[in-house]
Structure formats: C-alpha cells, structure tokens
Write a protein that holds these residues in place. Structure first.
Motif, PDB file in Angstrom:
ATOM      1  N   LEU A  36      45.731  36.464  45.776  1.00 52.82           N
ATOM      2  CA  LEU A  36      45.523  35.325  44.915  1.00 52.82           C
ATOM      3  C   LEU A  36      46.650  35.708  43.039  1.00 52.82           C
ATOM      4  N   ASN A  37      46.848  34.412  42.906  1.00 56.15           N
ATOM      5  CA  ASN A  37      46.908  34.763  41.333  1.00 56.15           C
ATOM      6  C   ASN A  37      45.729  35.214  40.644  1.00 56.15           C
ATOM      7  N   ILE A  38      45.153  35.642  40.042  1.00 55.64           N
ATOM      8  CA  ILE A  38      44.066  35.435  39.292  1.00 55.64           C
ATOM      9  C   ILE A  38      44.556  35.055  37.822  1.00 55.64           C
ATOM     10  N   SER A  39      45.727  35.756  37.731  1.00 53.65           N
ATOM     11  CA  SER A  39      45.624  35.806  36.071  1.00 53.65           C
ATOM     12  C   SER A  39      46.001  34.497  35.660  1.00 53.65           C
ATOM     13  N   HIS A  40      45.987  33.731  36.658  1.00 48.55           N
ATOM     14  CA  HIS A  40      46.674  31.999  36.043  1.00 48.55           C
ATOM     15  C   HIS A  40      45.349  31.587  36.004  1.00 48.55           C
ATOM     16  N   PRO A  41      44.711  30.671  35.746  1.00 47.42           N
ATOM     17  CA  PRO A  41      43.655  30.127  34.649  1.00 47.42           C
ATOM     18  C   PRO A  41      42.661  29.580  35.507  1.00 47.42           C
ATOM     19  N   ARG A  42      43.729  27.781  35.984  1.00 47.06           N
ATOM     20  CA  ARG A  42      43.251  27.493  37.538  1.00 47.06           C
ATOM     21  C   ARG A  42      42.092  28.547  38.742  1.00 47.06           C
ATOM     22  N   VAL A  43      43.173  29.419  38.758  1.00 44.88           N
ATOM     23  CA  VAL A  43      42.806  30.428  39.716  1.00 44.88           C
ATOM     24  C   VAL A  43      41.802  31.377  39.987  1.00 44.88           C
ATOM     25  N   LEU A  44      41.839  31.468  37.890  1.00 49.98           N
ATOM     26  CA  LEU A  44      40.369  32.392  37.662  1.00 49.98           C
ATOM     27  C   LEU A  44      39.372  31.850  37.791  1.00 49.98           C
ATOM     28  N   GLN A  45      39.693  29.978  37.206  1.00 53.30           N
ATOM     29  CA  GLN A  45      38.457  29.332  37.494  1.00 53.30           C
ATOM     30  C   GLN A  45      37.839  29.077  38.386  1.00 53.30           C
ATOM     31  N   GLY A  80      50.589  42.013  34.495  1.00 52.51           N
ATOM     32  CA  GLY A  80      51.523  42.282  35.398  1.00 52.51           C
ATOM     33  C   GLY A  80      52.058  43.341  34.969  1.00 52.51           C
ATOM     34  N   SER A  81      51.095  44.277  34.027  1.00 52.88           N
ATOM     35  CA  SER A  81      51.642  45.570  33.716  1.00 52.88           C
ATOM     36  C   SER A  81      50.190  46.806  35.507  1.00 52.88           C
ATOM     37  N   GLY A  82      49.586  45.756  36.129  1.00 54.83           N
ATOM     38  CA  GLY A  82      49.327  47.098  36.786  1.00 54.83           C
ATOM     39  C   GLY A  82      47.390  46.341  36.600  1.00 54.83           C
ATOM     40  N   PHE A  83      46.925  48.009  37.402  1.00 50.30           N
ATOM     41  CA  PHE A  83      45.585  47.729  37.731  1.00 50.30           C
ATOM     42  C   PHE A  83      44.713  47.775  35.630  1.00 50.30           C
ATOM     43  N   ASP A  84      44.123  46.763  35.052  1.00 52.42           N
ATOM     44  CA  ASP A  84      43.634  47.145  34.160  1.00 52.42           C
ATOM     45  C   ASP A  84      41.928  46.015  33.800  1.00 52.42           C
ATOM     46  N   PRO A  85      41.030  47.810  33.107  1.00 48.94           N
ATOM     47  CA  PRO A  85      39.626  47.520  33.177  1.00 48.94           C
ATOM     48  C   PRO A  85      39.112  46.078  32.164  1.00 48.94           C
ATOM     49  N   GLY A  86      40.188  45.677  31.440  1.00 48.55           N
ATOM     50  CA  GLY A  86      40.466  44.828  30.348  1.00 48.55           C
ATOM     51  C   GLY A  86      40.799  43.043  30.655  1.00 48.55           C
ATOM     52  N   SER A  87      40.611  43.716  32.152  1.00 45.90           N
ATOM     53  CA  SER A  87      42.248  42.271  33.041  1.00 45.90           C
ATOM     54  C   SER A  87      41.265  40.421  32.511  1.00 45.90           C
ATOM     55  N   GLY A  88      41.397  40.098  32.427  1.00 42.52           N
ATOM     56  CA  GLY A  88      41.034  38.711  32.420  1.00 42.52           C
ATOM     57  C   GLY A  88      40.162  38.248  33.233  1.00 42.52           C
ATOM     58  N   PHE A  89      39.993  38.660  34.698  1.00 37.37           N
ATOM     59  CA  PHE A  89      38.373  38.310  36.015  1.00 37.37           C
ATOM     60  C   PHE A  89      38.025  39.439  35.285  1.00 37.37           C
ATOM     61  N   PHE A  90      38.249  40.312  34.464  1.00 38.48           N
ATOM     62  CA  PHE A  90      37.008  41.093  33.678  1.00 38.48           C
ATOM     63  C   PHE A  90      36.138  40.937  33.111  1.00 38.48           C
ATOM     64  N   ASP A  91      37.106  40.852  32.376  1.00 40.37           N
ATOM     65  CA  ASP A  91      36.546  39.739  31.304  1.00 40.37           C
ATOM     66  C   ASP A  91      35.369  38.539  31.508  1.00 40.37           C
ATOM     67  N   ALA A  92      35.936  37.666  31.692  1.00 39.03           N
ATOM     68  CA  ALA A  92      35.510  36.594  32.488  1.00 39.03           C
ATOM     69  C   ALA A  92      33.934  36.701  33.090  1.00 39.03           C
ATOM     70  N   ILE A  93      34.194  38.172  33.768  1.00 35.34           N
ATOM     71  CA  ILE A  93      32.620  38.053  34.975  1.00 35.34           C
ATOM     72  C   ILE A  93      31.226  38.052  33.139  1.00 35.34           C
ATOM     73  N   LEU A  94      31.795  39.384  32.538  1.00 39.94           N
ATOM     74  CA  LEU A  94      31.214  40.341  31.522  1.00 39.94           C
ATOM     75  C   LEU A  94      30.908  39.613  30.649  1.00 39.94           C
ATOM     76  N   GLN A  95      31.391  38.081  30.292  1.00 38.93           N
ATOM     77  CA  GLN A  95      30.993  37.579  28.819  1.00 38.93           C
ATOM     78  C   GLN A  95      30.305  35.969  28.991  1.00 38.93           C
ATOM     79  N   ASP A  96      30.287  35.733  31.270  1.00 37.69           N
ATOM     80  CA  ASP A  96      29.278  34.972  32.175  1.00 37.69           C
ATOM     81  C   ASP A  96      27.936  35.213  31.800  1.00 37.69           C
ATOM     82  N   PRO A  97      26.671  34.576  30.876  1.00 33.22           N
ATOM     83  CA  PRO A  97      25.864  34.639  30.481  1.00 33.22           C
ATOM     84  C   PRO A  97      25.313  34.016  32.700  1.00 33.22           C
ATOM     85  N   VAL A  98      25.665  33.323  33.078  1.00 34.90           N
ATOM     86  CA  VAL A  98      25.233  34.514  34.320  1.00 34.90           C
ATOM     87  C   VAL A  98      25.323  35.782  34.707  1.00 34.90           C
ATOM     88  N   LEU A  99      26.782  35.384  34.984  1.00 33.59           N
ATOM     89  CA  LEU A  99      27.002  36.429  37.001  1.00 33.59           C
ATOM     90  C   LEU A  99      26.737  38.071  35.922  1.00 33.59           C
TER      91      LEU A  99
END
Length: 703
Positions: free
Chosen positions: A320-329, A359-378
């Motif tokens: 799944l293309n989690i890097s796409h904003p709508r897929v991440l959404q 694009g460069s491989g695994f990133d602990p600062g990826s959009g997926f992790f950032d989105a979750i860790l800033q989310d007030p619920v998740l």
C-alpha cells in the motif's frame, strides 16, 4: 427498498469519505485522482439485483461525491469507476467490475470466486494486459450503510500503564470455537469474548490486555479454497473499516461495542492487530475488488518506469502506498474510526516497517509515524509494531520512534536458546532479561518498548517449542516447505506427544522456567492464548490456513489438574509483577545508580554470589546466572528482587549475594506451586532447568 430512488444524486459533500447517514439521507464520497467518472450502484436487500446506477455528480479535490435523499441504514451499494485501462502506466480501470467502498463500515454477502472478478480475461495469452467485459457484481460483497450510534454509558478505557501491561494474543474465532459452555451461534464471534467465564479466565491469569488477531474483513484466498483450506489468520485485508462478517453472531456492529464495554468493565484493554501494509488483491494477476479499480496508481506502490508491476515488500503481491496523502488519510481515518467508534485501546501493526518506508527506505520519521504521533487520539493509545518486512533493510528492531513498542523476536529466540541449553547464551539472555537495553535504550524509550514473548500465533505454540525439534507443516499442502525451519526448540527426548512421564515432567519444568523468566523480565510480556494450558498445533509452525481444530483453542485441556496448576502459576507470577516495582518495566537499569549503599539498581552474579567478571561472561559453558534488581518502594524503603536461573541439567547451590538481606522465596519453577516463605539459610538449591524468584519483603496477600 423503502424509498424511491431518484434519477440523479444531489451534489453532496466531499467529506467525510465513505457513506455517511445524516438522518435524512446518505452522503457518498470516494477518492480517485485518475478516474473519469464514478458511479454509485444501489442493490436490493439480498444484494443480487442492481436497482440503480447513478453517477457521482461532483468531484472536489479528487474526491467524487453525491447525496442520496431518503436513503438510510441497511442500504447496499458499491461503485464502478471509469478511466484508462493502461496497465503499462499503472492504470487498471474497468467499469464492468463492482468495487467495494474503501470506507464501507459493514459488508453484506461473501465474495464468490469467479473469473469475472478479474479486470483482465483470465485465460488470455496477454495476461493482465487484456480487458475483461464481464460484470463482477454477482460475485462481489456489497457495502452496507450503517448508523454507528451506540450508548456507551460510563465506559472508560482502562488505560493500564505500560509498565503493568500483560498481553494475551488471541484469535476471535479460534479462542471460542471449541467452548461448549457458550451458545453455538456465539462461538467464533465477538459475543463469545464477552462471556463472563472467558473474562474470569483472563483475570485469573492476570492479563490486562487482549490483543486480537485481524478482525478487519478479509479475503478467503482462491488458492487455499482450491486445496480445501481457508485463510484462518486473516492477514489479507478486504476492508479497513468493516469487521469480518463471520465474527458477528447477529450481523450487528454493536456486538463488538458491547463486548469491548464488558471487557473494559473488567479492566481489560483491547488491542487490534491491523494490516495496512498491503491489501487482499495480490499482484498484477490478482482480482479487481476495490483499490485497484478505483485508482491503482495512487493506492499502490508501483515500480518506477515499469508501472505494470507492484513493489512487493510484504510478500503478499503488493504494498500500500502510505506515502500518498489520501492513502495515509484512509489509514488514519480507519484507526480513528476503530479508536473512537469502538473504543479500541491500541493497535499492533503487521509488517510495521513497510508502513514506515519512504523513497529512501525505512524512516522512523516517516509520514505514517509522524501522523500517528501527532494525533491527539491515536498518540495516547498503545502502539506496537512488527519491526520487519521482506524489503531491503527490512529488519528494524529497535529503530521505531518513541511512543511505539515492538515485537522482540530477539527475546523469543534468545530465551528459547538459553533454556534449550545452547552454549554461549548467558550474555544475550541477560540482555533480554533487562529489557533488551542494547536494542531499545535510545531516544528516552522505556523497557516496555520491548514486547517479550516466547510464542506467538506465527510459529510454534509454547507446548510445541517443548515437544518438537522440527516443524511439521504437511497439512498446509506445501510439502513442509513453508514456515521457519529454525525454531530454537527441543523435544526433550521424543518428537511430539508422549506418555513418558519423565519427558512430560521435564517439559513442564522447562515451561515453568521459561514463563518465570518471561514475567520476571523487564519489558512488556505477551502470552499466546492456550499456552497457559499446553495447547498444541502438533508441530505446525505456520497454521495460517488451518481453520479447524488444529488451530482452535481446545478448552478441555484447561480442565486437567495440571492445566489448572499452570494457570494458577501464571496468575501468581503476574500478581508478583504487580506487587513489586522492581519487576515492572519502569526504566532501563545499568547498575550505575545505587538504590541504597552497596545496592545498585541492577547487578549480576554467578552461583557463588560473586559479581561476574568479563571473563566469566564469556564462558560459553556457563548456564547459571543470578540477577538482583532494586528500586524504592512506595514506603520509601529499598525493594529488591533476586532471580536465580539454572539452564543446566544438574542442580546448583546458589549463594545469596552481599550485602545480606532477608530473602523471601516467591516462586520456584521446579515446583507446580511454591510455598512462599522466608529463607533462613545463606544459599538455595536451584534444580536443573529451573528459575527461582525471591524478594527482600514478604509479598503479603497477592490480589
């Protein structure tokens, strides 16, 4: 159908995505960046007849939307998407294929395998480059419009601190299929999890958190059905918002909510194992069910310059293309839906590395992790990652960001090897006992980040770790070639079940020793359902396709005196873990801090009660070890626990280390039940294949 379907839809709104009932009608919204037109298809109550096909009249920011007045809960629907069929460019639109709404909250009817489900002509020499014009609607499940209102009353998440968490991994279907004390129609469903007897069992074990294997609706793979097998584990997601229909006893979503409310009422959290790394549609030769037909080029990661093919870092044909904003959404919306609408307490992310890839491989600062860790619920929930996938650099244990725990296979393998008696294991075993600080002690993470386990759904059960030296997966139909070949297991004298009481008692002794070190180690312990009463899969270490008694939990095993003793043993260990702060996963300990004069927060000794030298640590034949952990108790007095372990065959006399303390025996794993008492001698005999736990305080009454 209780309303008249109009000739056309009203414009509606582009948000929220999915089918949203507002009391007067239903708003439909679906994302597709590359479609030319999307049609809403309405079906009769049986899902067999298409009653209307209405174009979504508006597209706003690549979200197609329309509003259907007078429609309401129970309406069955799907989509058809028009656009280019150009597989070489990554586009696979085919309006002949009915598509599931990615946001559908409930599904009606099963998927019936047919060649019409494929966007290409199934037997064409041009393979997936051909185009199939058959209508797939008859073979497809339909989305169901739902009303998600529910009276939660005074429900509140238990919010068990990580340091006190004990996880129980279970399968919704398998945990209750063989429970004869539950009504037949409830077996294998969420309703069974709310049964008071099951909840009492969890409480008796001392479990705080139940982790459920995938409950999202999933696909029964065609190749398995053709072999007379079924997808049992469920790691083939068909819908990220809808539950698996077979897990509902009455087709009511509120069954899940009632179950979670009852578990919460008992103080038990619920974590879901979720699969957002891939979908059920496989590679380019797979069926067109949802995402592929809606916008293949957006939803999936395709090979740059050769977009006909999928990047496959999951081993399941697509990623799944989690890097796409709508897929991440979509992933974030799914997580929030389960967290807010069902009060889920956390998530375990299957192949979590795939979710963190940029694009460069695994990133602990990826959009997926950032989105979750800033989310007030998740961000406030329990978050666990499976820290690997099969792509380049796919093993990332310890490299996830703070806020995430990780399944620690180094703990699993290290503890198995130590208790099996392998040479040179003492240093690694010590590291696993101390929360795997060598892996996780960075970026202010805590020991709870290490989810420690001896067995999980993926591999041998604990009984099989002790009963089989080799895997026995013949029932899977792959000539025993599937599953891990190295399990760091031992049969202790004979392969499989035996009536030889000498072997049975030896296995039980090693079992109790392994469980003692699991629950006395720093980190978050996880127990596999059924391990508390010796559940076996008869040596099958990859039972993903065994939806039968091989995988189901056999509760008759729990009725034996031996099983009841083991359940009580585990319950005692968990009660001691709650009682003594030094047994919990508060902070990493390195021996640099003295709790009181001469007592560092952690210290390691040999059987003579002497500190281990660097040379002693490297002794490959040493299989004895003592560790003392100390902390300050709530009454501001020093509190210490002492663990003796002996992985050798012969008994060893351990001397208590200096300074002298009044040591109270808590657990001796050589015994089914330990009489807790003050030890008045300066030494204690530890039997072979055993672990013994002491504290410098009387534990009092354990609750």
């Amino acid at each position: 159908m209780l309303f008249e379907i109009p000739d056309r839809l009203l414009p509606g709104n582009p948000h929220p995505l999915g089918a949203s009932y507002d009391g007067l009608g239903v708003n439909f919204a679906v994302f597709s960046a590359n479609a030319h037109k999307i049609e809403l298809c309405i079906f009769d109550e049986a899902g067999r007849k298409e009653l209307a096909r209405l174009p979504l009249p508006e597209c706003t920011n690549e979200v197609w939307h329309g509003y259907l007045p007078e429609a309401g809960p129970g309406l069955l629907y799907g989509y058809r998407a028009h656009g280019p069929f150009e597989p070489l460019r990554g586009h696979r639109f085919n309006p002949n294929k009915l598509l599931l709404d990615p946001y559908a909250h409930q599904l009606s009817g099963p998927l019936r395998w047919a060649d019409a489900l494929f966007g290409y002509r199934f037997n064409s020499s041009r393979l997936d480059l051909s185009f199939d014009r058959r209508d797939s609607a008859a073979a497809m499940p339909k989305g169901v419009v739902v009303d998600d209102t529910f009276n939660w009353g005074n429900d509140a998440r238990p919010m068990v601190p990580w340091s006190k968490t004990v996880i129980y991994e279970a399968h919704v279907r398998g945990i209750s299929m063989l429970r004869e004390d539950i009504p037949a129609y409830q077996r294998g469903t969420f309703a069974a999890l709310a049964n008071p007897r099951f909840i009492d069992h969890l409480l008796k074990l001392g479990v705080t958190t139940i982790e459920l294997m995938p409950v999202h609706a999933f696909l029964q793979d065609r190749f398995l059905l053709e072999k007379g097998l079924r997808n049992y584990w469920g790691y083939s997601t068909l819908s990220f918002f809808a539950p698996e229909p077979a897990y509902l006893s009455k087709s009511e979503l509120n069954e899940i909510r009632r179950t979670i409310r009852r578990l919460h009422g008992a103080g038990i959290e619920v974590i879901l194992d979720v699969v957002y790394n891939h979908t059920a549609s496989g590679n380019e030769m797979g069926p067109t069910l949802c995402y592929r037909g809606l916008d293949n080029a957006s939803y999936f990661r395709l090979i740059p310059g050769n977009e006909r093919y999928y990047i496959n870092e999951t081993g399941c044909g697509n990623t799944l293309n989690i890097s796409h904003p709508r897929v991440l959404q979509m992933v974030m919306d799914s997580l929030r839906y389960w967290a807010e609408s069902f009060h889920i307490d956390g998530f375990r992310f299957d192949l979590g590395v795939a979710l963190g890839r940029e694009g460069s491989g695994f990133d602990p600062g990826s959009g997926f992790f950032d989105a979750i860790l800033q989310d007030p619920v998740l961000s406030r929930l329990k978050l666990i990652s499976e820290p690997w996938d099969i792509g380049p650099g796919g093993y990332q244990l310890g490299n996830h960001p703070p806020g995430f725990a990780e399944w620690n296979d180094k703990y699993r393998d290290g503890v198995r090897r130590f208790w099996r008696g392998d040479a040179g294991q003492r240093p690694d075993f010590a590291a696993r006992l101390s929360g795997s600080a060598d892996v996780f002690d960075r970026r202010w993470r805590k020991p709870w980040a290490s989810v420690n386990y001896i067995a999980s759904h993926d591999g041998f059960t604990l009984e099989d770790v002790l009963s089989y030296t080799h895997k026995h997966n013949e029932a899977n139909g792959e000539n025993n070639n599937d599953g891990h070949s190295e399990n760091y297991s031992a049969n202790w004298g004979i392969e499989g079940a035996t009536d030889d009481q000498r072997i049975v008692k030896l296995r039980d002794r090693v079992r109790r020793a392994m469980l003692t070190t699991l629950l006395a180690a720093q980190g978050t312990p996880m127990i596999l359902a059924g391990d508390e009463f010796r559940r076996t899969q008869h040596g099958n270490n990859n039972a993903y396709c065994q939806d039968n008694e091989l995988s189901w939990v056999n509760w008759t095993l729990a009725e034996t005196p031996e099983a009841q003793a083991l359940i009580a043993f585990i319950g005692c260990l968990n009660a001691l873990r709650r009682r003594f702060a030094a047994l919990q996963a508060g902070h990493f300990l390195h021996g640099a801090h003295e709790v009181s004069p001469g007592i560092p927060d952690i210290a390691w000794f040999d059987e003579r009660g002497e500190y281990l030298s660097s040379e002693a640590w490297q002794n490959p034949e040493a299989r004895a070890l003592a560790v003392r952990r100390a902390s300050i108790a709530p009454d501001d007095q020093p509190e210490a626990v002492l663990l003796f372990v002996n992985a050798g065959h012969e008994a060893i006399e351990f001397r208590f280390p200096k300074p002298d303390m009044a040591w109270h025996l808590l657990v001796d794993s050589a015994e089914e039940q330990t009489a807790m008492r003050l030890i008045e001698k300066t030494s204690f005999t530890v039997q072979g294949h055993s672990a013994v736990l002491f504290a410098n305080h009387d534990p009092g009454v354990l609750i």
